[in-house]
Structures are given as structure tokens and as C-alpha cells.
Design a protein around this motif. Structure first.
Motif, PDB file in Angstrom:
ATOM      1  N   PRO A   2       0.827  -1.221   0.000  1.00 45.92           N
ATOM      2  CA  PRO A   2       0.000   0.000   0.000  1.00 45.92           C
ATOM      3  C   PRO A   2       0.852   1.257   0.000  1.00 45.92           C
ATOM      4  CG  PRO A   2      -0.843  -1.594   1.572  1.00 45.92           C
ATOM      5  CD  PRO A   2       0.467  -2.130   1.097  1.00 45.92           C
ATOM      6  N   GLN A   3       0.424   2.209  -0.800  1.00 44.16           N
ATOM      7  CA  GLN A   3       1.094   3.501  -0.838  1.00 44.16           C
ATOM      8  C   GLN A   3       0.067   4.608  -0.696  1.00 44.16           C
ATOM      9  OE1 GLN A   3       3.570   3.756  -4.347  1.00 44.16           O
ATOM     10  NE2 GLN A   3       5.218   2.621  -3.368  1.00 44.16           N
ATOM     11  N   LEU A   4       0.459   5.653   0.018  1.00 46.25           N
ATOM     12  CA  LEU A   4      -0.409   6.798   0.252  1.00 46.25           C
ATOM     13  C   LEU A   4       0.379   8.063  -0.036  1.00 46.25           C
ATOM     14  CD1 LEU A   4      -1.682   5.509   3.688  1.00 46.25           C
ATOM     15  CD2 LEU A   4      -3.058   5.588   1.614  1.00 46.25           C
ATOM     16  N   VAL A   5      -0.222   8.966  -0.780  1.00 46.48           N
ATOM     17  CA  VAL A   5       0.433  10.219  -1.110  1.00 46.48           C
ATOM     18  C   VAL A   5      -0.510  11.372  -0.814  1.00 46.48           C
ATOM     19  CG1 VAL A   5       1.542  11.597  -2.885  1.00 46.48           C
ATOM     20  CG2 VAL A   5       1.818   9.104  -2.903  1.00 46.48           C
ATOM     21  N   GLU A   6      -0.092  12.228   0.116  1.00 37.20           N
ATOM     22  CA  GLU A   6      -0.894  13.388   0.489  1.00 37.20           C
ATOM     23  C   GLU A   6      -0.555  14.584  -0.406  1.00 37.20           C
ATOM     24  OE1 GLU A   6       0.412  11.269   4.352  1.00 37.20           O
ATOM     25  OE2 GLU A   6       1.277  11.872   2.445  1.00 37.20           O
ATOM     26  N   SER A   7      -1.546  15.432  -0.599  1.00 36.03           N
ATOM     27  CA  SER A   7      -1.329  16.673  -1.341  1.00 36.03           C
ATOM     28  C   SER A   7      -2.366  17.692  -0.907  1.00 36.03           C
ATOM     29  CB  SER A   7      -1.417  16.439  -2.854  1.00 36.03           C
ATOM     30  OG  SER A   7      -2.698  15.989  -3.215  1.00 36.03           O
ATOM     31  N   GLY A   8      -2.154  18.931  -1.319  1.00 37.68           N
ATOM     32  CA  GLY A   8      -3.128  19.973  -1.034  1.00 37.68           C
ATOM     33  C   GLY A   8      -2.751  20.932   0.069  1.00 37.68           C
ATOM     34  N   GLY A   9      -1.645  20.666   0.741  1.00 35.74           N
ATOM     35  CA  GLY A   9      -1.226  21.570   1.797  1.00 35.74           C
ATOM     36  C   GLY A   9      -0.781  22.915   1.261  1.00 35.74           C
ATOM     37  N   GLY A  10      -0.626  23.855   2.165  1.00 37.87           N
ATOM     38  CA  GLY A  10      -0.181  25.181   1.757  1.00 37.87           C
ATOM     39  C   GLY A  10      -0.385  26.193   2.849  1.00 37.87           C
ATOM     40  N   LEU A  11      -0.325  27.455   2.474  1.00 36.15           N
ATOM     41  CA  LEU A  11      -0.491  28.572   3.390  1.00 36.15           C
ATOM     42  C   LEU A  11      -1.909  29.120   3.276  1.00 36.15           C
ATOM     43  CD1 LEU A  11       0.736  30.713   5.330  1.00 36.15           C
ATOM     44  CD2 LEU A  11       1.406  32.001   3.283  1.00 36.15           C
ATOM     45  N   VAL A  12      -2.552  29.299   4.411  1.00 36.46           N
ATOM     46  CA  VAL A  12      -3.928  29.803   4.425  1.00 36.46           C
ATOM     47  C   VAL A  12      -4.093  30.732   5.616  1.00 36.46           C
ATOM     48  CG1 VAL A  12      -4.768  27.808   5.730  1.00 36.46           C
ATOM     49  CG2 VAL A  12      -6.357  29.119   4.313  1.00 36.46           C
ATOM     50  N   PRO A  14      -6.073  32.526   8.819  1.00 38.88           N
ATOM     51  CA  PRO A  14      -7.046  32.077   9.829  1.00 38.88           C
ATOM     52  C   PRO A  14      -8.472  32.315   9.350  1.00 38.88           C
ATOM     53  CG  PRO A  14      -5.274  33.281  10.869  1.00 38.88           C
ATOM     54  CD  PRO A  14      -5.087  33.444   9.393  1.00 38.88           C
ATOM     55  N   GLY A  15      -9.318  31.326   9.595  1.00 39.79           N
ATOM     56  CA  GLY A  15     -10.700  31.397   9.129  1.00 39.79           C
ATOM     57  C   GLY A  15     -10.914  30.851   7.743  1.00 39.79           C
ATOM     58  N   GLY A  16      -9.836  30.571   7.048  1.00 36.95           N
ATOM     59  CA  GLY A  16      -9.918  30.054   5.687  1.00 36.95           C
ATOM     60  C   GLY A  16     -10.141  28.555   5.637  1.00 36.95           C
ATOM     61  N   SER A  17     -10.164  28.042   4.412  1.00 34.81           N
ATOM     62  CA  SER A  17     -10.404  26.622   4.177  1.00 34.81           C
ATOM     63  C   SER A  17      -9.314  26.030   3.303  1.00 34.81           C
ATOM     64  CB  SER A  17     -11.760  26.417   3.494  1.00 34.81           C
ATOM     65  OG  SER A  17     -12.824  26.859   4.305  1.00 34.81           O
ATOM     66  N   LEU A  18      -9.155  24.732   3.442  1.00 32.02           N
ATOM     67  CA  LEU A  18      -8.173  23.999   2.641  1.00 32.02           C
ATOM     68  C   LEU A  18      -8.666  22.576   2.495  1.00 32.02           C
ATOM     69  CD1 LEU A  18      -5.449  24.979   1.469  1.00 32.02           C
ATOM     70  CD2 LEU A  18      -4.323  23.924   3.433  1.00 32.02           C
ATOM     71  N   SER A  19      -8.431  21.996   1.334  1.00 32.88           N
ATOM     72  CA  SER A  19      -8.830  20.608   1.115  1.00 32.88           C
ATOM     73  C   SER A  19      -7.594  19.767   0.832  1.00 32.88           C
ATOM     74  CB  SER A  19      -9.797  20.509  -0.065  1.00 32.88           C
ATOM     75  OG  SER A  19     -10.182  19.161  -0.279  1.00 32.88           O
ATOM     76  N   THR A 123       1.800  16.276   4.211  1.00 39.74           N
ATOM     77  CA  THR A 123       1.722  17.539   3.492  1.00 39.74           C
ATOM     78  C   THR A 123       1.613  18.655   4.539  1.00 39.74           C
ATOM     79  OG1 THR A 123       0.558  18.765   1.746  1.00 39.74           O
ATOM     80  CG2 THR A 123      -0.811  17.437   3.225  1.00 39.74           C
ATOM     81  N   GLN A 124       2.309  19.730   4.315  1.00 35.14           N
ATOM     82  CA  GLN A 124       2.402  20.801   5.298  1.00 35.14           C
ATOM     83  C   GLN A 124       1.255  21.794   5.146  1.00 35.14           C
ATOM     84  OE1 GLN A 124       4.725  21.242   7.813  1.00 35.14           O
ATOM     85  NE2 GLN A 124       3.431  22.948   8.472  1.00 35.14           N
ATOM     86  N   VAL A 125       0.637  22.103   6.274  1.00 34.93           N
ATOM     87  CA  VAL A 125      -0.403  23.129   6.318  1.00 34.93           C
ATOM     88  C   VAL A 125       0.062  24.220   7.275  1.00 34.93           C
ATOM     89  CG1 VAL A 125      -2.759  23.658   7.027  1.00 34.93           C
ATOM     90  CG2 VAL A 125      -2.280  21.545   5.777  1.00 34.93           C
ATOM     91  N   THR A 126       0.066  25.438   6.793  1.00 37.02           N
ATOM     92  CA  THR A 126       0.444  26.577   7.624  1.00 37.02           C
ATOM     93  C   THR A 126      -0.704  27.573   7.641  1.00 37.02           C
ATOM     94  OG1 THR A 126       2.779  26.303   7.051  1.00 37.02           O
ATOM     95  CG2 THR A 126       2.121  28.408   8.004  1.00 37.02           C
ATOM     96  N   VAL A 127      -1.178  27.857   8.839  1.00 32.37           N
ATOM     97  CA  VAL A 127      -2.235  28.847   9.021  1.00 32.37           C
ATOM     98  C   VAL A 127      -1.594  30.091   9.620  1.00 32.37           C
ATOM     99  CG1 VAL A 127      -4.488  29.360  10.006  1.00 32.37           C
ATOM    100  CG2 VAL A 127      -3.879  26.991   9.408  1.00 32.37           C
TER     101      VAL A 127
END
Length: 129
Positions: A2-12, A14-19, A123-127
């Protein structure tokens, strides 16, 4: 394997949304429970959300309840984490993970890290404002 690959992270802001997306390969997604986890620098990895192999049961960590939604698309072999009303403390690396959970436990999942066998790289998420 099994392999899993995350994506979609980024800079957002406060109060915003990310998928976030978790692309699965090498295993049947409808036979595995999938979890999302977050890990901030210097902190332990925490469970955010999970979805059962049947897709009918979802669970959320306390910080995610009412703000995040986990879902999946079997045809695309992808599990999603929709994050709304993001807060500064949501900043972290987000990982998806998988564990076999078919048959009699097809409606089961949990958000405990030790349950899961296979992990993506995150994947990195920065708020931040």
C-alpha cells in the motif's frame, strides 16, 4: 505494498479553508480504514479524522469536530479532508494512514495512531495571517 500520497497543503489565513487529498494505490480502498493525522513541531501526532472501509462511519478528533470533513471517492481512489474555519493551531504536517478493516469490521475506524499500518509522507499546512 500500500502507498499513500498526500497533497493539497499550503499557506492559508485564519478562518480560511483547505482541502487535502490522500491518493491510495496498491490496495483496495474499500477494504481499508483511512485516517488523517496532524503533527506540529515538537508535538505528538494526533488523530484528526477517519473513515471506515464501508464509507458509512466517520470519526473525528476533538479539534476537528464541526470544522473538518473526511470523505472519499472510490473511483479516484482518494480520501479527502476538507478543513474549514482554520485556526493558527491547525498548522502542522498532515498525514494519511491506512489499516486493513474489511469484513466484519467494515464499519469501524478510529483516530489512534498505533492502529494504522501504512503511512504517507505528509503535506504541510500553515495557518498564518
Amino acid at each position: 505494498q500500500p502507498q499513500l500520497v498526500e497533497s493539497g497543503g499550503g499557506l492559508v489565513q485564519p478562518g480560511g479553508s483547505l482541502s487535502l487529498s490522500c491518493a491510495a494505490s496498491g490496495f483496495p480502498l474499500d477494504y481499508y480504514a483511512i485516517g488523517w493525522f496532524q503533527q506540529a513541531p515538537g508535538k505528538e501526532r494526533e488523530g484528526v479524522a477517519c473513515i471506515s472501509s464501508s464509507g458509512t462511519n466517520t470519526q473525528y478528533g476533538d479539534s476537528a469536530k464541526g470544522r473538518f470533513i473526511i470523505s472519499r471517492d472510490l473511483a479516484k481512489k482518494t480520501v479527502y479532508l476538507q478543513m474549514n474555519s482554520l485556526k493558527l493551531e491547525d498548522s502542522a504536517t498532515y498525514y494519511c494512514a491506512a489499516v486493513p478493516a474489511g469484513g466484519s469490521i467494515h464499519d469501524w475506524c478510529n483516530v489512534y495512531e498505533r492502529t494504522y499500518d501504512y503511512w504517507g509522507r505528509g503535506t504541510q499546512v500553515t495557518v498564518s495571517s
